[in-house]
Design a protein around this motif. Structure first.
Motif, PDB file in Angstrom:
ATOM      1  N   THR A  86       0.792  -1.215   0.000  1.00  0.00           N
ATOM      2  CA  THR A  86       0.000   0.000   0.000  1.00  0.00           C
ATOM      3  C   THR A  86       0.837   1.282   0.000  1.00  0.00           C
ATOM      4  O   THR A  86       0.541   2.230  -0.717  1.00  0.00           O
ATOM      5  CB  THR A  86      -0.906   0.038   1.255  1.00  0.00           C
ATOM      6  OG1 THR A  86      -1.526  -1.225   1.399  1.00  0.00           O
ATOM      7  CG2 THR A  86      -1.957   1.128   1.135  1.00  0.00           C
ATOM      8  N   ALA A  87       1.877   1.291   0.858  1.00  0.00           N
ATOM      9  CA  ALA A  87       2.573   2.560   1.097  1.00  0.00           C
ATOM     10  C   ALA A  87       3.828   2.738   0.269  1.00  0.00           C
ATOM     11  O   ALA A  87       4.307   3.850   0.104  1.00  0.00           O
ATOM     12  CB  ALA A  87       2.921   2.677   2.571  1.00  0.00           C
ATOM     13  N   GLY A  88       4.372   1.645  -0.213  1.00  0.00           N
ATOM     14  CA  GLY A  88       5.606   1.776  -0.977  1.00  0.00           C
ATOM     15  C   GLY A  88       6.754   2.185  -0.073  1.00  0.00           C
ATOM     16  O   GLY A  88       6.595   2.295   1.145  1.00  0.00           O
ATOM     17  N   PRO A 144       8.401  12.185   8.600  1.00  0.00           N
ATOM     18  CA  PRO A 144       7.059  11.806   8.119  1.00  0.00           C
ATOM     19  C   PRO A 144       5.993  12.734   8.681  1.00  0.00           C
ATOM     20  O   PRO A 144       6.171  13.297   9.762  1.00  0.00           O
ATOM     21  CB  PRO A 144       6.891  10.395   8.695  1.00  0.00           C
ATOM     22  CG  PRO A 144       7.759  10.351   9.891  1.00  0.00           C
ATOM     23  CD  PRO A 144       8.923  11.247   9.607  1.00  0.00           C
ATOM     24  N   SER A 145       4.912  12.901   7.912  1.00  0.00           N
ATOM     25  CA  SER A 145       3.815  13.713   8.444  1.00  0.00           C
ATOM     26  C   SER A 145       2.662  12.796   8.818  1.00  0.00           C
ATOM     27  O   SER A 145       2.435  11.757   8.184  1.00  0.00           O
ATOM     28  CB  SER A 145       3.361  14.756   7.416  1.00  0.00           C
ATOM     29  OG  SER A 145       2.419  14.191   6.516  1.00  0.00           O
ATOM     30  N   ILE A 146       1.947  13.206   9.865  1.00  0.00           N
ATOM     31  CA  ILE A 146       0.823  12.402  10.346  1.00  0.00           C
ATOM     32  C   ILE A 146      -0.250  12.307   9.256  1.00  0.00           C
ATOM     33  O   ILE A 146      -0.797  11.240   8.995  1.00  0.00           O
ATOM     34  CB  ILE A 146       0.246  13.029  11.639  1.00  0.00           C
ATOM     35  CG1 ILE A 146       1.296  12.929  12.769  1.00  0.00           C
ATOM     36  CG2 ILE A 146      -1.053  12.343  12.058  1.00  0.00           C
ATOM     37  CD1 ILE A 146       0.903  13.608  14.060  1.00  0.00           C
ATOM     38  N   GLU A 147      -0.508  13.431   8.563  1.00  0.00           N
ATOM     39  CA  GLU A 147      -1.549  13.453   7.517  1.00  0.00           C
ATOM     40  C   GLU A 147      -1.242  12.435   6.430  1.00  0.00           C
ATOM     41  O   GLU A 147      -2.107  11.688   5.993  1.00  0.00           O
ATOM     42  CB  GLU A 147      -1.664  14.853   6.879  1.00  0.00           C
ATOM     43  CG  GLU A 147      -2.191  15.950   7.785  1.00  0.00           C
ATOM     44  CD  GLU A 147      -1.204  16.321   8.898  1.00  0.00           C
ATOM     45  OE1 GLU A 147       0.034  16.239   8.663  1.00  0.00           O
ATOM     46  OE2 GLU A 147      -1.657  16.674  10.009  1.00  0.00           O
ATOM     47  N   LYS A 148       0.011  12.400   6.020  1.00  0.00           N
ATOM     48  CA  LYS A 148       0.385  11.489   4.945  1.00  0.00           C
ATOM     49  C   LYS A 148       0.260  10.035   5.398  1.00  0.00           C
ATOM     50  O   LYS A 148      -0.252   9.190   4.670  1.00  0.00           O
ATOM     51  CB  LYS A 148       1.818  11.783   4.519  1.00  0.00           C
ATOM     52  CG  LYS A 148       1.980  11.575   3.047  1.00  0.00           C
ATOM     53  CD  LYS A 148       2.942  12.523   2.428  1.00  0.00           C
ATOM     54  CE  LYS A 148       3.062  12.134   0.955  1.00  0.00           C
ATOM     55  NZ  LYS A 148       4.319  12.576   0.397  1.00  0.00           N
ATOM     56  N   ALA A 149       0.722   9.771   6.620  1.00  0.00           N
ATOM     57  CA  ALA A 149       0.613   8.411   7.154  1.00  0.00           C
ATOM     58  C   ALA A 149      -0.856   7.994   7.188  1.00  0.00           C
ATOM     59  O   ALA A 149      -1.225   6.888   6.780  1.00  0.00           O
ATOM     60  CB  ALA A 149       1.228   8.347   8.547  1.00  0.00           C
ATOM     61  N   PHE A 203      -6.488   0.907   3.231  1.00  0.00           N
ATOM     62  CA  PHE A 203      -6.768  -0.520   3.500  1.00  0.00           C
ATOM     63  C   PHE A 203      -7.336  -0.698   4.905  1.00  0.00           C
ATOM     64  O   PHE A 203      -7.211   0.190   5.757  1.00  0.00           O
ATOM     65  CB  PHE A 203      -5.511  -1.384   3.280  1.00  0.00           C
ATOM     66  CG  PHE A 203      -4.403  -1.182   4.296  1.00  0.00           C
ATOM     67  CD1 PHE A 203      -3.627  -0.032   4.307  1.00  0.00           C
ATOM     68  CD2 PHE A 203      -4.122  -2.174   5.241  1.00  0.00           C
ATOM     69  CE1 PHE A 203      -2.606   0.145   5.230  1.00  0.00           C
ATOM     70  CE2 PHE A 203      -3.102  -2.008   6.165  1.00  0.00           C
ATOM     71  CZ  PHE A 203      -2.333  -0.838   6.161  1.00  0.00           C
ATOM     72  N   ASP A 204      -7.973  -1.849   5.104  1.00  0.00           N
ATOM     73  CA  ASP A 204      -8.648  -2.090   6.377  1.00  0.00           C
ATOM     74  C   ASP A 204      -7.638  -2.651   7.383  1.00  0.00           C
ATOM     75  O   ASP A 204      -7.593  -3.849   7.642  1.00  0.00           O
ATOM     76  CB  ASP A 204      -9.808  -3.072   6.154  1.00  0.00           C
ATOM     77  CG  ASP A 204     -10.608  -3.292   7.443  1.00  0.00           C
ATOM     78  OD1 ASP A 204     -10.320  -2.602   8.448  1.00  0.00           O
ATOM     79  OD2 ASP A 204     -11.497  -4.155   7.429  1.00  0.00           O
ATOM     80  N   TYR A 205      -6.819  -1.744   7.918  1.00  0.00           N
ATOM     81  CA  TYR A 205      -5.772  -2.242   8.818  1.00  0.00           C
ATOM     82  C   TYR A 205      -6.332  -2.760  10.146  1.00  0.00           C
ATOM     83  O   TYR A 205      -5.747  -3.613  10.782  1.00  0.00           O
ATOM     84  CB  TYR A 205      -4.694  -1.164   9.032  1.00  0.00           C
ATOM     85  CG  TYR A 205      -5.140   0.070   9.769  1.00  0.00           C
ATOM     86  CD1 TYR A 205      -5.193   0.089  11.143  1.00  0.00           C
ATOM     87  CD2 TYR A 205      -5.500   1.225   9.069  1.00  0.00           C
ATOM     88  CE1 TYR A 205      -5.611   1.224  11.827  1.00  0.00           C
ATOM     89  CE2 TYR A 205      -5.903   2.361   9.741  1.00  0.00           C
ATOM     90  CZ  TYR A 205      -5.974   2.352  11.122  1.00  0.00           C
ATOM     91  OH  TYR A 205      -6.381   3.466  11.786  1.00  0.00           O
ATOM     92  N   THR A 239       7.438   3.905   8.685  1.00  0.00           N
ATOM     93  CA  THR A 239       6.562   4.707   9.546  1.00  0.00           C
ATOM     94  C   THR A 239       5.248   3.967   9.813  1.00  0.00           C
ATOM     95  O   THR A 239       4.800   3.867  10.965  1.00  0.00           O
ATOM     96  CB  THR A 239       6.246   6.055   8.862  1.00  0.00           C
ATOM     97  OG1 THR A 239       7.469   6.666   8.492  1.00  0.00           O
ATOM     98  CG2 THR A 239       5.466   6.960   9.774  1.00  0.00           C
ATOM     99  N   LEU A 240       4.675   3.449   8.753  1.00  0.00           N
ATOM    100  CA  LEU A 240       3.400   2.736   8.918  1.00  0.00           C
ATOM    101  C   LEU A 240       3.570   1.470   9.758  1.00  0.00           C
ATOM    102  O   LEU A 240       2.732   1.142  10.599  1.00  0.00           O
ATOM    103  CB  LEU A 240       2.814   2.378   7.537  1.00  0.00           C
ATOM    104  CG  LEU A 240       1.621   3.242   7.129  1.00  0.00           C
ATOM    105  CD1 LEU A 240       2.010   4.704   7.054  1.00  0.00           C
ATOM    106  CD2 LEU A 240       1.042   2.781   5.784  1.00  0.00           C
ATOM    107  N   MET A 241       4.664   0.781   9.500  1.00  0.00           N
ATOM    108  CA  MET A 241       4.916  -0.451  10.250  1.00  0.00           C
ATOM    109  C   MET A 241       5.001  -0.154  11.750  1.00  0.00           C
ATOM    110  O   MET A 241       4.418  -0.840  12.574  1.00  0.00           O
ATOM    111  CB  MET A 241       6.221  -1.041   9.749  1.00  0.00           C
ATOM    112  CG  MET A 241       6.416  -2.470  10.085  1.00  0.00           C
ATOM    113  SD  MET A 241       7.930  -3.024   9.309  1.00  0.00           S
ATOM    114  CE  MET A 241       9.126  -2.333  10.411  1.00  0.00           C
ATOM    115  N   ARG A 242       5.711   0.906  12.083  1.00  0.00           N
ATOM    116  CA  ARG A 242       5.845   1.299  13.497  1.00  0.00           C
ATOM    117  C   ARG A 242       4.503   1.711  14.091  1.00  0.00           C
ATOM    118  O   ARG A 242       4.207   1.420  15.240  1.00  0.00           O
ATOM    119  CB  ARG A 242       6.803   2.480  13.616  1.00  0.00           C
ATOM    120  CG  ARG A 242       8.205   2.154  13.271  1.00  0.00           C
ATOM    121  CD  ARG A 242       9.020   1.956  14.544  1.00  0.00           C
ATOM    122  NE  ARG A 242      10.386   1.694  14.201  1.00  0.00           N
ATOM    123  CZ  ARG A 242      10.953   0.506  14.302  1.00  0.00           C
ATOM    124  NH1 ARG A 242      10.272  -0.516  14.767  1.00  0.00           N
ATOM    125  NH2 ARG A 242      12.203   0.330  13.958  1.00  0.00           N
TER     126      ARG A 242
END
Ligand code: ATP
Ligand code: MG
Length: 396
Positions: free
Chosen positions: A252-254, A355-360, A367-369, A260-263
């Motif tokens: 999804t995030a590339g 990283p920005s919170i908005e982008k994350a 996706f349905d995390y 960042t997303l993983m964390r």
């Protein structure tokens, strides 16, 4: 060879008063008995500010090594026993003075046996004279580098000098429970040690991504938990199967936002796990600036998804300092074994450092995390590790 009779234990950080003090001492006493439980014939005695253990033949080297692992002990000393004879006392005191660290000293005698032919003052002077004649040491009654304490009893006399530093801190487990994110790296096991030192009971959560991460990598984390568990008796490790969620993140995030997303996902899962097991905070081995995901901006973005406090005991420590502690607590050799962690396997080439919170959030909206997080929680295995694999009881 010195005839050690007793070990005298001094408590640390006793600014606590009243009930807290009682709890501190009771817990410390229990933790000491636990760590020495395979030593037969020890006799314990507790006074207002000391614990005494009569060795009855136990090996002082073993006792020393064990006591240095117990949080809440500020220092301890072994006491030697000699016949109540002034020549024996002088000889032993001189040897202690020669072995002691420092150059100024003071002799303090208590004479319980009033039939002994010299009074305390005369003993002090005689013993100090012996030390002054045979060494370069000087007497300093106000701020001595070391003290020689002499207790004269009817048949035997007890002498104490060297103060062995204890681990300090608070007895493990008196200050509540936290959930630590434990990787196979150098930092998080050191974080476990620092948290335990503050009297916190530490449980761990580990994220594994089989088959991308190996059985060896998982075992390494369990081994690390086992090594640090000596300080609190045992350690529970929740091993989360992170594979599906992690693959979905990369899809999804590339590259730049994957870490960042993983964390953020790790933190969400950790918080739920913490709540489920009665932990009041989560903790990590993060240290400012060490890697891309540990910039202040990154911490802000990752921290944003949880409500619990996040404890980061290593946040301001240098890597060298962390490595020194890892070596001292015996985790370093295991931490540097080359098995890949879930973070290293999917290591992106260009992780975003601010990283920005908005982008994350915009990536996460794709996706349905939540469903995947629930799956991770359902696919969690809990293992209790002990310092010695044959262990059954723990003290908390
Ligand atoms: P460590 O030496 O503890 O692995 P590190 O310097 O490698 O830390 P990162 O990989 O950025 O740094 O990890 C930062 C923190 O995130 C770790 O200290 C740990 O608390 C947590 N962490 C990282 N990977 C995992 C994992 N697979 N399972 C559980 N926690 C993890
Ligand atoms: Mg790591």
């Amino acid at each position: 060879m010195a005839d050690y009779d007793t070990v005298l234990i001094r408590y640390g950080e006793l600014s606590t008063k009243g009930k807290n003090r009682k709890d501190f001492i009771r817990k410390l006493d229990k933790n000491i008995r636990w760590i020495l439980k395979d030593q037969e014939n020890l006799e314990y005695q507790r006074t207002y500010d000391r614990i005494y253990i009569r060795l009855n033949g136990a090996d002082p080297a073993v006792i020393k090594e064990r006591l240095q692992k117990v949080f809440g002990i500020s220092s301890f000393s072994f006491t030697e026993k000699v016949p109540s004879d002034i020549e024996e006392i002088k000889k032993t005191a001189l040897r202690m003075a020669q072995e002691a660290k420092g150059s100024t000293f003071k002799v303090i005698t208590r004479r319980h046996d009033k039939s002994f032919p010299m009074n305390s003052d005369a003993i002090n002077r005689t013993v100090a004279g012996e030390i002054l004649r045979n060494t370069d040491h000087k007497v300093d009654v106000h701020h001595p580098d070391f003290e020689i304490r002499i207790e004269v009893r009817e048949y035997d006399t007890y002498l104490t000098s060297e103060k062995i530093p204890g681990a300090g801190g608070y007895p493990a487990g008196i200050n509540g429970k936290v959930l630590l994110l434990l990787s196979g790296g150098i930092d998080s096991p050191v974080a476990a040690y620092e948290l335990m030192k503050r009297g916190l009971k530490v449980e761990a959560v580990h994220f594994a991504s089989p088959p991308y991460t190996s059985e060896n990598a998982r075992q390494k984390v369990l081994d690390l938990a086992s090594i640090v568990s000596i300080h609190q008796g045992s350690m529970r490790v929740h091993v989360v199967n992170f594979t599906d969620l992690q693959l979905k993140i990369y899809e999804t995030a590339g590259d730049p936002y994957a870490v960042t997303l993983m964390r953020r996902m790790m933190f969400r899962i950790a918080e739920e796990t913490a709540r489920k097991h009665g932990c009041l905070a989560i903790a990590t081995g993060e240290s400012i600036g060490q890697v891309a995901s540990q910039t202040l901006e990154s911490m802000v973005c990752i921290n944003d998804v949880v409500h619990m406090p996040v404890l980061r005991p290593l946040v301001c420590m240098d890597k060298l300092e962390i490595i020194r502690i890892a070596a001292q607590i015996g985790t370093y050799e295991t931490s540097i074994l080359p098995y890949q962690d879930c973070c290293t396997i999917f290591d992106p080439k260009n992780p975003v450092t601010k990283p920005s919170i908005e982008k994350a959030e915009s990536y996460e909206a794709r996706f349905d995390y939540q469903a995947l997080i629930q799956e991770c929680l359902a696919n969690t295995e809990t293992i209790t590790m002990y310092p010695d694999s044959n262990e059954e009881e723990d003290f908390l």
